[in-house]
Design a protein around this motif. Sequence first.
Motif, PDB file in Angstrom:
ATOM      1  N   THR A 116       0.822  -1.136   0.079  1.00  0.00           N
ATOM      2  CA  THR A 116      -0.068  -0.100   0.116  1.00  0.00           C
ATOM      3  C   THR A 116       0.968   1.067  -0.027  1.00  0.00           C
ATOM      4  O   THR A 116       0.667   2.108  -0.743  1.00  0.00           O
ATOM      5  CB  THR A 116      -0.973   0.129   1.300  1.00  0.00           C
ATOM      6  OG1 THR A 116      -1.663  -1.333   1.286  1.00  0.00           O
ATOM      7  CG2 THR A 116      -2.000   1.349   0.986  1.00  0.00           C
ATOM      8  N   VAL A 122       0.741   3.855  -3.105  1.00  0.00           N
ATOM      9  CA  VAL A 122      -0.003   5.154  -2.927  1.00  0.00           C
ATOM     10  C   VAL A 122       1.019   6.105  -2.878  1.00  0.00           C
ATOM     11  O   VAL A 122       0.629   7.221  -3.685  1.00  0.00           O
ATOM     12  CB  VAL A 122      -0.548   5.166  -1.478  1.00  0.00           C
ATOM     13  CG1 VAL A 122      -1.074   6.483  -0.951  1.00  0.00           C
ATOM     14  CG2 VAL A 122      -1.830   4.198  -1.376  1.00  0.00           C
ATOM     15  N   PHE A 123       2.044   5.788  -2.244  1.00  0.00           N
ATOM     16  CA  PHE A 123       3.083   7.226  -2.501  1.00  0.00           C
ATOM     17  C   PHE A 123       3.847   7.218  -3.940  1.00  0.00           C
ATOM     18  O   PHE A 123       4.246   8.148  -4.185  1.00  0.00           O
ATOM     19  CB  PHE A 123       4.266   7.114  -1.467  1.00  0.00           C
ATOM     20  CG  PHE A 123       3.590   7.448  -0.071  1.00  0.00           C
ATOM     21  CD1 PHE A 123       3.882   8.735   0.273  1.00  0.00           C
ATOM     22  CD2 PHE A 123       3.255   6.420   0.911  1.00  0.00           C
ATOM     23  CE1 PHE A 123       3.215   9.280   1.479  1.00  0.00           C
ATOM     24  CE2 PHE A 123       2.488   7.088   2.184  1.00  0.00           C
ATOM     25  CZ  PHE A 123       2.733   8.424   2.412  1.00  0.00           C
ATOM     26  N   LEU A 167       1.408   9.209  -5.433  1.00  0.00           N
ATOM     27  CA  LEU A 167       1.670  10.608  -5.122  1.00  0.00           C
ATOM     28  C   LEU A 167       2.723  11.403  -5.722  1.00  0.00           C
ATOM     29  O   LEU A 167       2.828  12.592  -6.301  1.00  0.00           O
ATOM     30  CB  LEU A 167       1.792  10.522  -3.579  1.00  0.00           C
ATOM     31  CG  LEU A 167       1.714  11.864  -2.967  1.00  0.00           C
ATOM     32  CD1 LEU A 167       0.559  13.013  -3.324  1.00  0.00           C
ATOM     33  CD2 LEU A 167       1.935  11.893  -1.660  1.00  0.00           C
ATOM     34  N   THR A 179      -3.990  16.818  -2.936  1.00  0.00           N
ATOM     35  CA  THR A 179      -4.160  15.266  -2.357  1.00  0.00           C
ATOM     36  C   THR A 179      -3.333  15.451  -0.861  1.00  0.00           C
ATOM     37  O   THR A 179      -4.040  14.693   0.082  1.00  0.00           O
ATOM     38  CB  THR A 179      -3.129  14.437  -3.045  1.00  0.00           C
ATOM     39  OG1 THR A 179      -3.654  14.830  -4.537  1.00  0.00           O
ATOM     40  CG2 THR A 179      -3.417  12.965  -2.712  1.00  0.00           C
ATOM     41  N   VAL A 180      -2.213  16.054  -0.597  1.00  0.00           N
ATOM     42  CA  VAL A 180      -1.843  16.133   0.820  1.00  0.00           C
ATOM     43  C   VAL A 180      -2.490  16.734   1.814  1.00  0.00           C
ATOM     44  O   VAL A 180      -2.802  16.298   2.771  1.00  0.00           O
ATOM     45  CB  VAL A 180      -0.325  16.607   0.718  1.00  0.00           C
ATOM     46  CG1 VAL A 180       0.209  16.648   1.964  1.00  0.00           C
ATOM     47  CG2 VAL A 180       0.689  15.664  -0.374  1.00  0.00           C
ATOM     48  N   VAL A 224      -5.868  16.975   1.551  1.00  0.00           N
ATOM     49  CA  VAL A 224      -7.240  16.265   1.974  1.00  0.00           C
ATOM     50  C   VAL A 224      -6.687  15.067   2.944  1.00  0.00           C
ATOM     51  O   VAL A 224      -7.135  14.777   4.052  1.00  0.00           O
ATOM     52  CB  VAL A 224      -7.723  15.643   0.808  1.00  0.00           C
ATOM     53  CG1 VAL A 224      -8.748  14.728   1.006  1.00  0.00           C
ATOM     54  CG2 VAL A 224      -8.088  16.943  -0.010  1.00  0.00           C
ATOM     55  N   ALA A 225      -5.514  14.519   2.514  1.00  0.00           N
ATOM     56  CA  ALA A 225      -4.914  13.452   3.426  1.00  0.00           C
ATOM     57  C   ALA A 225      -4.744  13.819   4.987  1.00  0.00           C
ATOM     58  O   ALA A 225      -5.194  13.247   5.753  1.00  0.00           O
ATOM     59  CB  ALA A 225      -3.374  12.832   2.920  1.00  0.00           C
ATOM     60  N   SER A 228      -7.999  14.176   6.476  1.00  0.00           N
ATOM     61  CA  SER A 228      -8.535  13.108   6.962  1.00  0.00           C
ATOM     62  C   SER A 228      -8.021  12.398   8.173  1.00  0.00           C
ATOM     63  O   SER A 228      -8.690  11.972   9.077  1.00  0.00           O
ATOM     64  CB  SER A 228      -8.478  11.995   5.686  1.00  0.00           C
ATOM     65  OG  SER A 228      -9.238  12.564   4.570  1.00  0.00           O
ATOM     66  N   VAL A 257      -3.854   5.252   3.791  1.00  0.00           N
ATOM     67  CA  VAL A 257      -5.063   4.927   3.715  1.00  0.00           C
ATOM     68  C   VAL A 257      -5.595   6.678   3.342  1.00  0.00           C
ATOM     69  O   VAL A 257      -6.312   6.908   2.381  1.00  0.00           O
ATOM     70  CB  VAL A 257      -5.746   4.351   4.579  1.00  0.00           C
ATOM     71  CG1 VAL A 257      -7.346   4.686   4.453  1.00  0.00           C
ATOM     72  CG2 VAL A 257      -5.744   2.727   4.337  1.00  0.00           C
ATOM     73  N   VAL A 312      -3.763   9.058   2.274  1.00  0.00           N
ATOM     74  CA  VAL A 312      -3.049   9.698   1.026  1.00  0.00           C
ATOM     75  C   VAL A 312      -4.042   9.193  -0.058  1.00  0.00           C
ATOM     76  O   VAL A 312      -4.360   9.857  -1.111  1.00  0.00           O
ATOM     77  CB  VAL A 312      -1.657   9.408   1.112  1.00  0.00           C
ATOM     78  CG1 VAL A 312      -1.240   9.755  -0.454  1.00  0.00           C
ATOM     79  CG2 VAL A 312      -0.716   9.873   2.068  1.00  0.00           C
ATOM     80  N   LEU A 313      -4.141   7.818   0.124  1.00  0.00           N
ATOM     81  CA  LEU A 313      -5.285   7.258  -1.087  1.00  0.00           C
ATOM     82  C   LEU A 313      -6.636   8.061  -0.991  1.00  0.00           C
ATOM     83  O   LEU A 313      -7.144   8.221  -1.885  1.00  0.00           O
ATOM     84  CB  LEU A 313      -5.422   5.566  -0.788  1.00  0.00           C
ATOM     85  CG  LEU A 313      -6.263   4.881  -1.550  1.00  0.00           C
ATOM     86  CD1 LEU A 313      -5.467   5.079  -2.810  1.00  0.00           C
ATOM     87  CD2 LEU A 313      -6.604   3.799  -1.006  1.00  0.00           C
ATOM     88  N   MET A 314      -7.313   8.357   0.226  1.00  0.00           N
ATOM     89  CA  MET A 314      -8.316   9.109   0.419  1.00  0.00           C
ATOM     90  C   MET A 314      -8.065  10.399  -0.500  1.00  0.00           C
ATOM     91  O   MET A 314      -8.946  10.809  -1.194  1.00  0.00           O
ATOM     92  CB  MET A 314      -8.767   9.212   1.755  1.00  0.00           C
ATOM     93  CG  MET A 314      -9.144   8.006   2.299  1.00  0.00           C
ATOM     94  SD  MET A 314      -9.253   8.310   4.233  1.00  0.00           S
ATOM     95  CE  MET A 314     -11.079   8.633   4.453  1.00  0.00           C
TER      96      MET A 314
END
Lengths: 162, 201
Positions: free
Chosen positions: A9, A13-14, A17, A31-32, A34-35, A38, B72, B74-76
Amino acid sequence: MSSLLTWSTYIVVFGALGVLAVRDRAKAKQTVQVAVKSFVGIFPSLLAIVGLIGLLLGVVPPEAISRYLGQEAGWWATVMATLIGAVMYIPSLVGFPLAASLLRAGASIATVAAFLTALVMVGTVTLPLEIRHLGKKMALGRNLLSLLFAFLIALVMGMVLQ
Amino acid sequence: MNTSLPQQTPEDGAPQGAPVKTPKQRLADYRWVVLIAIADLLVWLFWPTQITPVILNTWDYLVEMVVILIPVAVLMGLFEVWVPKQLIGKYLGHGSGWKGIALSLLFGTAPTGPLYAAFPVAGMLLQKGASPLNVVVFLNTWAAIKIPQLLVETNFLGLAFMLLRLGLTVPSAILMGWLIQKAIEKTGGLDLAPDKPQRVV
């Protein structure tokens, strides 16, 4: 298994990115953002849940967990787990470590699956909001059927996996 | 397009689920953590032999969760930037039959965020004429089998558990959607509020 999953993962994922950062800096930055948002958003629930797990595993004897949530507790425990999952208001992501801790401590697959499936699909606290956007028929229908299906899915999972 | 504030939501025009929180509300989010800490303190005072397993278990699960949550999150972020919510509305309104169901499934797995963030999108879809079947499939997919969530699930409960729940949830969601659609048709259509709510509270 889980560490293989974790590392793949991270790489995927990275990697994505990184590619995005080269091609479109603004979107990568977004993106960062939002990450981070979250992560920060879920962190209080995360801390509370791991604290709860720690107390549960440290204070409640495993025999009690398997007596009330394990095989011997029967389908009644699965019904209760479905209802608790339905009314609990926690982010679904933090439901998974909680479910895993119960499973490792002796709860049955069916009970844990019922809790999780109801937790993710049924939203009691958010029901008024759902009614406002989707109407009574749709919102009540979806939640009641989800409750029923959470229980059925859990029973099948219990039979297949245990 | 974006300011430098880290809390800024992406400006995609779609309703964002959660309102912006004040610092006071952010602190209030930690009230359960404070309660748990007090409980830990009580264990330490009155049942000192058990405080070590409590702290160790808490720490183990915290590490396990943070390690998987970083990619996860970063995926979001990637999903949110690549699949903005208004794009979902644009495509999902049109499909019908199995194609509509497939699109609803596909769009339900990609987004992130809590289920209540999906209600405005779903409400908009209904108002634009999407079938209740598709909307229920979309909502339940969003709720139960989002990809970031499946990663966390596999990490904690194993691949077999995740795949079985996924395999049972998809047909259940379609069956539920079909049942709800039939019930709505039989009882004289949807009962949506006449004025569309502007924003999620």
